[in-house]
Design an enzyme around this catalytic site. Structure first.
Site, PDB file in Angstrom:
ATOM      1  N   PRO A 207      39.617  50.806  35.434  1.00  0.00           N
ATOM      2  CA  PRO A 207      41.119  51.008  35.241  1.00  0.00           C
ATOM      3  C   PRO A 207      41.431  50.420  33.755  1.00  0.00           C
ATOM      4  O   PRO A 207      41.104  49.264  33.772  1.00  0.00           O
ATOM      5  CB  PRO A 207      41.633  50.307  36.489  1.00  0.00           C
ATOM      6  CG  PRO A 207      40.739  49.324  37.009  1.00  0.00           C
ATOM      7  CD  PRO A 207      39.921  49.872  36.440  1.00  0.00           C
ATOM      8  N   GLU A 208      43.590  50.551  33.642  1.00  0.00           N
ATOM      9  CA  GLU A 208      43.796  49.943  32.546  1.00  0.00           C
ATOM     10  C   GLU A 208      44.060  48.792  32.966  1.00  0.00           C
ATOM     11  O   GLU A 208      44.404  47.768  32.046  1.00  0.00           O
ATOM     12  CB  GLU A 208      44.943  51.123  32.198  1.00  0.00           C
ATOM     13  CG  GLU A 208      46.129  50.616  30.734  1.00  0.00           C
ATOM     14  CD  GLU A 208      45.273  50.570  29.628  1.00  0.00           C
ATOM     15  OE1 GLU A 208      45.458  50.048  28.900  1.00  0.00           O
ATOM     16  OE2 GLU A 208      44.014  51.279  29.231  1.00  0.00           O
ATOM     17  N   TYR A 209      44.461  48.343  33.427  1.00  0.00           N
ATOM     18  CA  TYR A 209      44.732  47.491  34.855  1.00  0.00           C
ATOM     19  C   TYR A 209      44.614  47.455  35.953  1.00  0.00           C
ATOM     20  O   TYR A 209      44.481  47.988  36.876  1.00  0.00           O
ATOM     21  CB  TYR A 209      46.102  46.893  34.200  1.00  0.00           C
ATOM     22  CG  TYR A 209      47.522  47.237  35.076  1.00  0.00           C
ATOM     23  CD1 TYR A 209      47.986  46.677  36.110  1.00  0.00           C
ATOM     24  CD2 TYR A 209      47.884  48.531  34.183  1.00  0.00           C
ATOM     25  CE1 TYR A 209      48.680  47.434  36.346  1.00  0.00           C
ATOM     26  CE2 TYR A 209      49.690  49.007  34.808  1.00  0.00           C
ATOM     27  CZ  TYR A 209      49.210  49.122  36.155  1.00  0.00           C
ATOM     28  OH  TYR A 209      50.996  49.242  36.831  1.00  0.00           O
TER      29      TYR A 209
END
Length: 175
Positions: A147-149
């Site tokens: 995921p992005e973060y």
């Protein structure tokens, strides 16, 4: 300019006010992720590309990495994953952007180019540990895509509802 306004702990807030005679930081959010990553990366890279002649760049890098280790480096529970939190108004935000995965490579390069010849065992150990966490950001996803973060809460990390996407980031591969 950045050398002149660098905080004592080496951690650079995200925004610089440049509409005055002397620039200054205009907020108190510190992140190695989005909008904060490049300043740390390029201190070391400019020192290396300049033939290691501009010692002030290496000094800034070393000062920043000390602050990073002292204030941002965290371990999750129960797995003991190493990650770098954000600092917002003096409060830790226990999340790590995928962008922060560049730190594994940066710390390793910093360790093997240490002008004192120490090859910094602390930096290399942190580099390996944070890169392993970045690997886990992929390995623990059903799709195999990070995921992005992630947020570090409860059982190690979780993907927040607002970040279940991937933006073709190369940082883990770089490390």
């Amino acid at each position: 300019i950045m050398k002149d306004i660098m905080p004592a702990d080496g951690l650079m807030p995200l925004y610089v006010r440049n509409n005055q005679a002397k620039p200054s930081f205009s907020n108190n959010k510190i992140s190695l992720g989005a909008m904060g990553d490049s300043i740390y990366e390029y201190m070391l890279k400019m020192w290396l590309q300049g033939g290691k002649k501009e010692e002030w760049l290496r000094d800034m890098y070393d000062q920043s990495m000390q602050g990073v280790h002292d204030k941002l480096l965290q371990k999750s529970t129960p797995s003991g994953l190493t990650y770098f939190a954000d600092l917002n108004g003096g409060r830790l935000d226990r999340k790590m952007d995928h962008l922060v995965c560049f730190m594994g490579g940066l710390l390793a390069i910093g360790a093997v180019t240490d002008p004192q010849g120490f090859h910094s065992p602390r930096a290399m150990a942190t580099a390996k540990a944070v890169t392993y966490t970045c690997y886990q950001m992929y390995a623990r996803m059903e799709t195999g895509i990070s995921p992005e973060y992630v947020d570090f809460r409860g059982d190690d990390f979780e993907v927040p509802a607002r970040a279940p996407y991937y933006i073709l980031r190369p940082e883990t591969v770089e490390s």
